[in-house]
Design a protein around this motif. Structure first.
Motif, PDB file in Angstrom:
ATOM      1  N   ALA A   1       0.823  -1.209   0.000  1.00 37.04           N
ATOM      2  CA  ALA A   1       0.000   0.000   0.000  1.00 37.04           C
ATOM      3  C   ALA A   1       0.859   1.262   0.000  1.00 37.04           C
ATOM      4  O   ALA A   1       0.619   2.196  -0.776  1.00 37.04           O
ATOM      5  CB  ALA A   1      -0.929  -0.008   1.209  1.00 37.04           C
ATOM      6  N   LEU A   2       1.880   1.296   0.857  1.00 38.13           N
ATOM      7  CA  LEU A   2       2.707   2.495   0.969  1.00 38.13           C
ATOM      8  C   LEU A   2       3.589   2.703  -0.254  1.00 38.13           C
ATOM      9  O   LEU A   2       3.889   3.841  -0.623  1.00 38.13           O
ATOM     10  CB  LEU A   2       3.570   2.410   2.230  1.00 38.13           C
ATOM     11  CG  LEU A   2       2.817   2.492   3.562  1.00 38.13           C
ATOM     12  CD1 LEU A   2       3.755   2.211   4.729  1.00 38.13           C
ATOM     13  CD2 LEU A   2       2.150   3.845   3.733  1.00 38.13           C
ATOM     14  N   SER A   3       4.014   1.623  -0.893  1.00 41.01           N
ATOM     15  CA  SER A   3       4.900   1.762  -2.048  1.00 41.01           C
ATOM     16  C   SER A   3       4.212   2.435  -3.224  1.00 41.01           C
ATOM     17  O   SER A   3       4.874   2.991  -4.101  1.00 41.01           O
ATOM     18  CB  SER A   3       5.431   0.388  -2.480  1.00 41.01           C
ATOM     19  OG  SER A   3       4.388  -0.426  -2.988  1.00 41.01           O
ATOM     20  N   PHE A   4       2.883   2.414  -3.255  1.00 46.73           N
ATOM     21  CA  PHE A   4       2.156   3.038  -4.353  1.00 46.73           C
ATOM     22  C   PHE A   4       2.126   4.564  -4.229  1.00 46.73           C
ATOM     23  O   PHE A   4       1.866   5.257  -5.206  1.00 46.73           O
ATOM     24  CB  PHE A   4       0.724   2.510  -4.417  1.00 46.73           C
ATOM     25  CG  PHE A   4       0.593   1.235  -5.202  1.00 46.73           C
ATOM     26  CD1 PHE A   4       0.395   1.264  -6.572  1.00 46.73           C
ATOM     27  CD2 PHE A   4       0.691   0.012  -4.569  1.00 46.73           C
ATOM     28  CE1 PHE A   4       0.284   0.092  -7.301  1.00 46.73           C
ATOM     29  CE2 PHE A   4       0.580  -1.168  -5.286  1.00 46.73           C
ATOM     30  CZ  PHE A   4       0.376  -1.133  -6.657  1.00 46.73           C
ATOM     31  N   VAL A   5       2.359   5.071  -3.034  1.00 46.14           N
ATOM     32  CA  VAL A   5       2.244   6.517  -2.832  1.00 46.14           C
ATOM     33  C   VAL A   5       3.554   7.167  -2.402  1.00 46.14           C
ATOM     34  O   VAL A   5       3.625   8.386  -2.281  1.00 46.14           O
ATOM     35  CB  VAL A   5       1.154   6.835  -1.784  1.00 46.14           C
ATOM     36  CG1 VAL A   5      -0.191   6.350  -2.266  1.00 46.14           C
ATOM     37  CG2 VAL A   5       1.488   6.218  -0.432  1.00 46.14           C
ATOM     38  N   MET A   6       4.598   6.369  -2.166  1.00 41.88           N
ATOM     39  CA  MET A   6       5.859   6.923  -1.694  1.00 41.88           C
ATOM     40  C   MET A   6       6.798   7.201  -2.867  1.00 41.88           C
ATOM     41  O   MET A   6       7.548   6.325  -3.293  1.00 41.88           O
ATOM     42  CB  MET A   6       6.542   5.959  -0.715  1.00 41.88           C
ATOM     43  CG  MET A   6       5.804   5.778   0.594  1.00 41.88           C
ATOM     44  SD  MET A   6       5.720   7.288   1.566  1.00 41.88           S
ATOM     45  CE  MET A   6       3.982   7.690   1.417  1.00 41.88           C
ATOM     46  N   SER A   7       6.730   8.403  -3.433  1.00 41.64           N
ATOM     47  CA  SER A   7       7.659   8.790  -4.492  1.00 41.64           C
ATOM     48  C   SER A   7       8.752   9.699  -3.950  1.00 41.64           C
ATOM     49  O   SER A   7       9.472  10.330  -4.709  1.00 41.64           O
ATOM     50  CB  SER A   7       6.905   9.510  -5.616  1.00 41.64           C
ATOM     51  OG  SER A   7       6.069   8.613  -6.291  1.00 41.64           O
ATOM     52  N   ASN A   8       8.863   9.784  -2.650  1.00 41.34           N
ATOM     53  CA  ASN A   8       9.851  10.629  -2.003  1.00 41.34           C
ATOM     54  C   ASN A   8      10.676   9.757  -1.069  1.00 41.34           C
ATOM     55  O   ASN A   8      10.133   9.136  -0.153  1.00 41.34           O
ATOM     56  CB  ASN A   8       9.140  11.746  -1.224  1.00 41.34           C
ATOM     57  CG  ASN A   8      10.105  12.691  -0.554  1.00 41.34           C
ATOM     58  OD1 ASN A   8      10.739  12.327   0.424  1.00 41.34           O
ATOM     59  ND2 ASN A   8      10.206  13.900  -1.071  1.00 41.34           N
TER      60      ASN A   8
END
Length: 301
Positions: free
Chosen positions: A243-250
């Motif tokens: 779940a977090l890898s889909f929104v963590m671009s930073n």
């Protein structure tokens, strides 16, 4: 004063994770002559984010209380309720991952649990999710009639916003395995954002070397016969990471967010390392040769 209080919250979280590991990993595992657990508990990046003034220390405390309580859930009911409440109030989606992990672990672990207990646990968690579903979905503005589509839109928007930062990376078009690798193990020297990134890269290298421990033909047999806590930890780690890898671009945000779940991964790795050592010792039943050793039960709450 406030900084000291939040640092204390993080410290209490580490103490509870220490007890969680010590109660369930019976062998003292060493790397380079040092206690592996102590090395993992003193990783600088973990303390950096869990001692800060903000949500990081509190969410870490809540997760550690939840993990600590799972060994004796009825005896440590207060710790479980307190930890679950803290996690839900700060990150409702993380509360859902903890619950899913606990349910799957409870149902599939090697421990023999009466069917009625399993049904009670399942019913309690289902009721909690139904009652709290509005709050959980509201975190990401998800529409219950179109969960997949609304999550995809949220993830894309969130990733685009974070990628504009100085340590941003464009992972929108990455395949899932590469997204997970980025979340778990980057920065890794060549893409380190500044001096702090180089420092964190050494820690990520340790993560990567530890992860290679489970690239082993014995891991699947171990997982099939593992305890409910091992399976719970793996489910929590994988589900939250996806779940977090889909929104963590930073990368900076990723370094902070993964501190919530990495100790579940470390627990799986250490449990597997213990399994391998016991196998080398010729012990077929896990813990058979060491269950007679008196062990002091550690209690906090």
């Amino acid at each position: 004063m406030a900084m000291l209080i939040f640092a204390w919250f993080g410290y209490i979280g580490f103490v509870h994770f220490y007890i969680f590991f010590r109660e369930n990993i019976k062998l003292k595992l060493q790397v380079w002559g040092y206690d592996l657990l102590l090395i993992l508990l003193f990783l600088p990046n973990m303390h950096f984010w869990t001692s800060s003034l903000g949500k990081g220390s509190l969410i870490f405390l809540g997760i550690s209380l939840f993990a600590y309580s799972m060994q004796f859930p009825m005896k440590r009911l207060f710790a479980m309720l307190l930890g679950s409440t803290i996690v839900f109030m700060i990150r409702p989606h993380m509360f859902m991952f903890l619950g899913i992990g606990a349910i799957i672990g409870y149902f599939t672990g090697r421990e023999k649990v009466p069917l009625y207990r399993k049904l009670l646990v399942y019913a309690a968690f289902t009721a909690a999710v139904l009652m709290l579903s509005d709050q959980i979905l509201a975190v990401a503005n998800l529409n219950e009639d179109d969960l997949t589509g609304s999550f995809d839109r949220f993830a894309t928007k969130r990733a685009e916003g974070l990628s504009s930062a100085g340590s941003g990376v464009d992972i929108n078009n990455y395949p899932l395995p590469l997204k997970l690798f980025t979340f778990w193990f980057r920065p890794l020297f060549v893409d380190a954002p500044g001096a702090l990134g180089v420092f964190v890269s050494f820690e990520n290298l340790i993560y990567l070397l530890l992860a290679l421990k489970i690239v082993d033909k014995d891991f699947i047999p171990f997982l099939k016969s593992s305890s409910s806590l091992v399976k719970m930890s793996l489910v929590i780690f994988i589900s939250s990471s996806v779940a977090l890898s889909f929104v963590m671009s930073n990368l900076g945000i990723a370094m902070r967010q993964k501190s919530m779940v990495m100790y579940f991964f470390f627990f799986v790795i250490m449990a597997f390392m213990e399994y391998k050592q016991l196998k080398k010792m010729g012990i077929t039943k896990e813990g058979e040769a060491i269950t007679n050793v008196p062990r002091k039960r550690l209690r906090l709450v």
